[in-house]
Structure formats: C-alpha cells, structure tokens
Design a protein around this motif. Structure first.
Motif, short mmCIF file in Angstrom:
data_model
loop_
_atom_site.label_atom_id
_atom_site.label_comp_id
_atom_site.label_asym_id
_atom_site.label_seq_id
_atom_site.Cartn_x
_atom_site.Cartn_y
_atom_site.Cartn_z
N LYS A 1 5.49 78.36 -13.59
CA LYS A 1 5.49 77.69 -12.28
C LYS A 1 6.63 78.18 -11.40
CE LYS A 1 7.61 73.98 -11.44
NZ LYS A 1 8.19 72.64 -11.48
N GLN A 2 7.77 78.57 -12.01
CA GLN A 2 8.93 78.98 -11.21
C GLN A 2 8.67 80.27 -10.43
OE1 GLN A 2 11.45 79.18 -14.66
NE2 GLN A 2 11.57 81.42 -14.60
N GLU A 3 7.57 80.96 -10.73
CA GLU A 3 7.21 82.17 -9.96
C GLU A 3 6.60 81.82 -8.60
OE1 GLU A 3 5.34 85.52 -11.80
OE2 GLU A 3 5.70 84.69 -13.82
N GLU B 1 9.13 77.92 -3.21
CA GLU B 1 9.03 76.74 -2.35
C GLU B 1 8.97 77.20 -0.89
OE1 GLU B 1 11.68 72.89 -1.04
OE2 GLU B 1 11.70 73.45 -3.18
N GLU C 1 5.39 73.08 -16.18
CA GLU C 1 6.07 74.35 -16.51
C GLU C 1 5.20 75.57 -16.22
OE1 GLU C 1 8.34 76.37 -20.33
OE2 GLU C 1 7.92 74.22 -20.32
N GLN D 1 4.76 76.01 -3.23
CA GLN D 1 5.26 74.67 -3.53
C GLN D 1 5.93 74.12 -2.28
OE1 GLN D 1 6.69 73.74 -7.66
NE2 GLN D 1 7.23 75.92 -7.62
N ASP E 1 6.48 68.63 -10.26
CA ASP E 1 7.87 68.46 -10.71
C ASP E 1 8.04 68.67 -12.21
OD1 ASP E 1 9.21 66.78 -8.14
OD2 ASP E 1 7.06 66.56 -8.41
#
Length: 748
Positions: free
Chosen positions: A684-686, A689, A668, A634, A665
């Motif tokens: 998605k948080q895996e 950035e 999920e 990301q 953005d």
C-alpha cells in the motif's frame, strides 16, 4: 466571375467579430433591454402603448382583445415575436408590479403568486386614463420626433411625451448584453414634489431631493430597513435596498397566537411566495423551530395574508427574526439605475434622472406651445382678413361677379391685379387695385359663407379674434419667459398629482439586523442505516440494541454517529455528497426511511454509491481511490471536511469512473483485479497520498480492452479469500510485485 475593379479587403477575423458583437450588444441595449431616461419606457412598451393609442383603445371606450393589440404592434412596429409584446402588455397591467399601471386589463392577467396570464386570445385591454392623459397627450402637437418603423411603411414616436418621470414612478428591470438595469418604483406624488423642488432650485442636492422623494415605494408595501443607506444609493445610482415583509400578531381561540404576514417584500412576488412557504415548512421539518404548528396561505384579491399558527409559549420576536434571517421575508433589492441617456447607456443618480426629465419637459413644452402659437397666428391672420373683407364686401362681390375664374379673383385680392375683370366703375377698379390680402386671407375670403355677414356672426368673429390675441400673448410669454413656462409645467404636474396620486405603501426605517437565538440541539448518539435501495434513516441507540441482528442483515451501510454529524456518500462519478444527520428522519426501526436522493444532490439514475461514512470518523482516516483505468491515490479524510453539499472527491480522465473507495489506514497490501483476469498485489505504501483534485498514479499496466474490475485492501496477517470463476483464490498468496506492472493472470 470577379470584375477587374473589385478588390479583396483582408481584415483580421478578431476585428470583425469584435465589431459585430459590439454592434449586436448596442442593438440589444438601445433597442430592447434598457428604458429611455426621457419616458422611462423600453421600446416594446412604448410601441405597445402607441399602437393602442393609434387603434383608439382609450380608457373611456370598450376593451379590445389583446391578440389584436399584439398582432398590430408586431406587424407595424415591433417584429420580435408576439410573446415579448404580450408579456410587456401584461406587466403594464399588473398592479403588484407597477407603481402606476399603464394598461387597464380585463380578464386573467396573472396573480401575485406567480400564476401566468391567460392566453392573449382570451384577455382584453385598454389604456388607463393616466396613460392617455399623461403619457400620450399632445402627440398631435409636434412635441416629439417621429421615425420610420422597421420597414419604413409607418411612423412611430422616438419617445413618448410623458409628463412625469416614469423611470422613477414605475421603475424598470432588464438584462442587456454585459449590463442590466434594476430601478425600484417610487410614489407618484413624492416624485412630482421632487421635480418641482428641482425646477425651483437647480442646485438642490440629492439630500435636498430626498426631503420629497423619501425612498422607493413598492406596490407590495413592505418595509425598507436601511433608510440611512438610501442617500448613497441615490447619489451613485447603485446599491442594495433591504426589504422586509410586514408582520402582525393576532390572538386566536384557546389563547394561541397567529403570526400574520400582510405585506411581502417586492422581490417575493411570483414563485418566491411558494418558496417562502416551503422554506418555513423546512424549518419545521428540520426541527429548527418547534413554535409553528401550521401554515396557511389565505391571500386573495383583497391582499396578502399568510397565517402561521404558533404555540402558546412562543417567543414571537425571536421567531420573526428567524424568518427574516432564514427565509425571503427579508430580502435584498439590487439597485442599478441604468438607462439610455443621450443615446447611450449610463448609470444615473437620482438628481440626474430628475435633470433629464425636466430638460425633456421643457423641450416638449416649447415644441407644444410653438405649434399652438403658429396655429393661433394663422387664425389671427385669417380673422383679420375676414374683418377687413367685411368692410369692402361690396367690392369683393363686384370682383367675384366680374371675374372669369377663381385664380383671377385670388390674384386681384392678393396683388391688386385688375386686368380682365369687369368693374361697374373706374372707382371700383381703382379700389380693387389697392387690395393686398395675404394668400391665406384670400383663400378664407373665397371660402367664406354669406351667413358670416350677419351682425351676430360679426360679433362672434370679433370675440374670437380677441381670444386669439389673448392666446398669442399667453404662448409668447410662455416661450419667452422661463418662469412662466416652469409654472405651466408645475401646474400640469399638480393636476396629475391631484388626480392620480396615492398614499405611500412602503414604510421607511432603520432597523437592526435580525438576530435570533437558535435552540441548541441536544447532542445524542444515533445509528445510521442505509439499505440496498438507497433508503436512509436513523434510530436511537436503544432501538438499535433491540434490533441489532435484523439491522445488520437488512442494511448495506450501518454505523453509529452523533446527530450533529454529517454523512459522506462517495459515488463512482468521483463525487462526494454530504447529508446532515439532522436532515435524516429519526424513526422507529420498521419505518422505511426516505431515499437519499431526496436529501442530497445524489442521483441514483446517474451514479452509484461506493462508500458511506460519517464525517467525524472520516476526518481521522485515509481513503484509497481506484478507477476503472487503474489510477490510484490515497487522500486524507481532512480533505472532505467542507460545508458544501457536493464536491468532486477525485479528478477523472475522460471516460473513466471510480470503482473502489475504502479506508486504508490499517491495511498493508493492495490487490488489483482486471476484467481479463490479471491480479497484482503490492505494498500500500507504493500508492502516494494526493489531494482530492489530483488524478493519481497508475496502479496496473492494462492490456488493450482491459480495465480494472475490483480492488482489495488486505491486512498483513489475515487471509482474504475470494471466489473467482467458481474457484477459491487466496489474495494474500499472490506473488508480491511492484505497482504499475502487469500482474499475474489467474489460472482459475
């Protein structure tokens, strides 16, 4: 078979390469690219001029085909290809490139607008009078050393005996290995005055020299606008000269104004004239100015004339300043006064160039007058012998009649040896024994014709002898008296200035930096449309509202943005191309638009568009990148807020390409799909950035010959169904797993 005495010398490979490269570099520097400070010529120029001199192609004789000159030069002196020789010949004939042309060209030798010369089989040339009288004179008087040519079958001059500082008069440019030279041309008359001033006062400063050599004098005219900086440039031998074209205002019919460019910067010659016209057209098309109605190039052999037709209410000063700032109507000429001095490349100041030239002038003048003196001394010796012989002509005739051969006569005349010679009387023999002519005098006496005994001929011989004595006195004075020699050199320079000098073309001044007020763009909302063929256009809001349904169905990308925004185009090659909205035509709805290839560095033959967004929207979002090899990351949209037209949006490994770019953005879950039918759903948080220059992390473990085909971003509570192998597959119902696992193979 190796002999016993042979030895293998072990040498470090790096040392061999270093030595070989240095040898090559010095060869390019000395033997090709840089001019000699003495005659201001590169080897190819020197050899071409000398070959024309040897072929007898003088200024007062017919032209000869350039192909003949080039072939002869290549065969005798410069074995580096005909194109380099012909190019040098052409440049020496182009008035718009040289302060003083050295070759008189006949035929098509190119134009100031960049047109090339005709082939050498069509063009003809001969030496200019200046070249013959100032560059090649006195070569027969041993003024310079001659060296063997490349195959030692001919002799060529090491340097030409040029009487003016050609390095300054014609300037020079050349690119060597690790160094380059760029010297502007100067006015012939001013340079001669500067040389004379130095000869009168060797302690003169650069500031003092600049009272005579005021600055560059370009053949294209123009204006040097940083006059105060010239002194530092001439003291150091390097710097930047700011040049502007000359602009005039003419009144046309109907009260309109014409902005006429009558002189251009020296750096604009060639293809840059066309680039200038294109730049002006771009200013009009991009609405940077609305004052220019038309532009035409009316240049001819008579000179430059580029006409811009203006509106009646145009602020001319502001427009001219815009042209100076936004086009090559104001340009920079980089000065680097690099030349070969004493056999090595050296950056020279103005005074050093003049010093080297004057030193060279004294050297060739000394050699010239030494040669002339030696010839006059020989003449004096012969004349004195002949006058002495006339007084004893009867005796000489008696010796001639009584001798058996020429050697016997010569021996008698030089040493008084009378043995074997029949004389009429003892008195004659005694007189003959007293003779002591020199070898040269004896030869002249034997070659003397009887008519020289006529009274008038004797008077002529006496007058010739007097003239010879005057010449000897003159040459000895020149060789023994510095002031006399200096005056002789200055007299020659005055003659050159009188015959070949001309008025200065380039004006020198101190001008303020061009400042113009850009018209403020009226900010407004527009709609950006791109169809599936890559054609882009913008329409105003009212047009969009009237054609909303058709706009949505016909456009692949459609969104609103401000006309001051930039459009960001992401491709599978990992690049982002930026296009200013103002560069995209604002048109009617049914107008086709223009290909995005024409507005950016995007190439539809090499890459494919994956995502398009406005910069302002992108700055406040986050993008997910997925590649064919399942690398994910990301990236904050702020990373792409740059002014460059093209940047790398993500780093790719060899053989990889981007398959998916989208804002992440509000999402999920990420779902990955491989070509072999494996699906993997994870949070998605895996996906961390990363910076745009990073490769990312592995999103899915792929089997052999497998690769990522699609990626999807899912919201938390919205079902997303795709069609896979003619069956529907709901992605939200896939088993939730972890990133970097193999996933589940679909049974569809």
């Amino acid at each position: 078979m190796q002999e016993k005495n042979d030895q293998i010398i072990r040498t470090d490979y790096a040392e061999i390469m270093q030595k070989s490269y240095i040898d090559y570099a010095m060869s390019v520097i000395i033997a090709r690219a840089l001019p000699d400070v003495r005659d201001g010529l590169k080897p190819v120029q020197r050899r071409t001029l000398y070959d024309m001199y040897e072929l007898g192609i003088r200024y007062d004789r017919p032209y000869r085909k350039c192909a003949r000159i080039v072939g002869d030069t290549m065969g005798k002196y410069h074995p580096h290809g005909d194109s380099s020789i012909y190019e040098a010949l052409v440049v020496m004939a182009q008035e718009f490139k040289k302060g003083q042309t050295l070759v008189d060209g006949h035929g098509n030798f190119g134009s100031i607008e960049g047109d090339g010369a005709a082939a050498m089989r069509y063009t003809e040339a001969r030496l200019q009078k200046l070249t013959q009288e100032v560059y090649l004179a006195d070569l027969d008087k041993n003024v310079v050393d001659f060296i063997p040519n490349f195959d030692e079958t001919e002799k060529e001059p090491e340097v030409l005996p040029v009487k003016i500082p050609n390095l300054l008069v014609n300037g020079a440019d050349g690119i060597a290995v690790g160094m380059a030279t760029s010297i502007p041309p100067h006015n012939l008359g001013e340079v001669i005055d500067g040389v004379k001033a130095y000869m009168k006062n060797n302690d003169i400063t650069t500031k003092g020299l600049m009272r005579y050599i005021k600055g560059p004098d370009f053949p294209t005219g123009g204006i040097v606008v940083n006059q105060d900086e010239l002194r530092k440039i001439y003291e150091t031998g390097s710097g930047k000269i700011r040049l502007r074209g000359k602009v005039e205002i003419e009144k046309a019919k109907g009260g309109r104004l014409h902005l006429v460019i009558t002189e251009i910067p020296y750096t604009m010659i060639g293809a840059n004239i066309g680039k200038f016209l294109n730049d002006v057209a771009t200013l009009v098309e991009s609405k940077k100015t609305t004052d220019i109605l038309d532009i035409s190039n009316q240049s001819s052999k008579e000179g430059i004339r580029i006409v811009l037709e203006l509106r009646r209410d145009t602020d001319v000063d502001n427009l001219v300043n815009m042209l100076y700032k936004k086009t090559r109507l104001e340009d920079t000429f980089g000065v680097n006064m690099l030349a070969v001095a004493d056999g090595r490349p050296e950056t020279l100041s103005l005074k050093q160039v003049v010093e080297h030239h004057v030193e060279f002038q004294f050297e060739i003048a000394n050699r010239k007058y030494r040669t002339l003196l030696d010839k006059e001394l020989e003449k004096k010796e012969v004349q004195e012998g002949l006058m002495k012989a006339v007084d004893v002509i009867d005796l000489i005739i008696e010796i001639l009649r009584g001798s058996k051969n020429q050697q016997q006569v010569k021996k008698c005349l030089t040493t008084g040896e009378t043995e074997g010679i029949r004389f009429k009387s003892k008195a004659s023999q005694k007189a003959a024994a007293q003779l002591r002519f020199t070898e040269r005098q004896a030869t002249a006496i034997l070659e003397m014709r009887l008519y020289r005994l006529i009274g008038l001929e004797m008077e002529a011989l006496l007058k010739e002898h007097e003239a010879t004595l005057e010449h000897i006195a003159k040459y000895e004075d020149l060789l023994n008296n510095y002031d006399s020699m200096a005056q002789a050199i200055m007299n020659e320079l005055d003659a050159v200035k009188k015959e070949f000098g001309r008025k200065r073309r380039t004006a020198l001044e101190n001008a303020q930096e061009a400042v113009f007020e850009e018209k403020k763009i009226e900010e407004m909302e527009v709609w950006f449309l791109m169809d599936r063929f890559g054609y882009v256009k913008t329409i105003d809001r009212q047009t969009y509202e009237r054609n909303k349904e058709n706009a949505c169905s016909e456009s692949k990308y459609l969104f609103s943005c401000m006309n001051t925004d930039r459009i960001c185009i992401f491709t599978d090659a990992g690049r982002m191309h930026a296009v200013k909205v103002l560069d995209i035509p604002l048109v009617k709805f049914r107008d086709k638009g223009v290909p995005v290839d024409n507005l950016s560095n995007y190439n539809s033959q090499e890459e494919q568009i994956l995502y398009v967004a406005g910069m302002e929207e992108l700055k406040h979002s986050q993008l997910l990148f997925a590649t064919q090899k399942a690398m994910l990351k990301q990236v904050s949209g702020q990373e792409f807020d740059v002014t460059k037209r093209t940047i790398m949006a993500t780093k790719l490994t060899e053989g990889d390409k981007v398959i998916f770019v989208a804002p992440s953005d509000a999402m999920e879950y990420v779902v990955l799909q491989s070509t072999q039918g494996y699906f993997l759903r994870f949070l998605k948080q895996e996906v961390p950035e990363k910076k745009k220059g990073a490769i990312g992390v592995r999103g899915m473990r792929l089997g052999e010959q497998d690769q990522l085909e699609h990626a999807y971003l899912l919201e938390g509570h919205t079902e997303y169904t795709i069609e896979y192998k003619e069956k529907k597959l709901t992605l939200n119902r896939l088993r939730l797993a972890k990133r970097d696992t193999k996933g589940t193979k679909s049974r569809a």
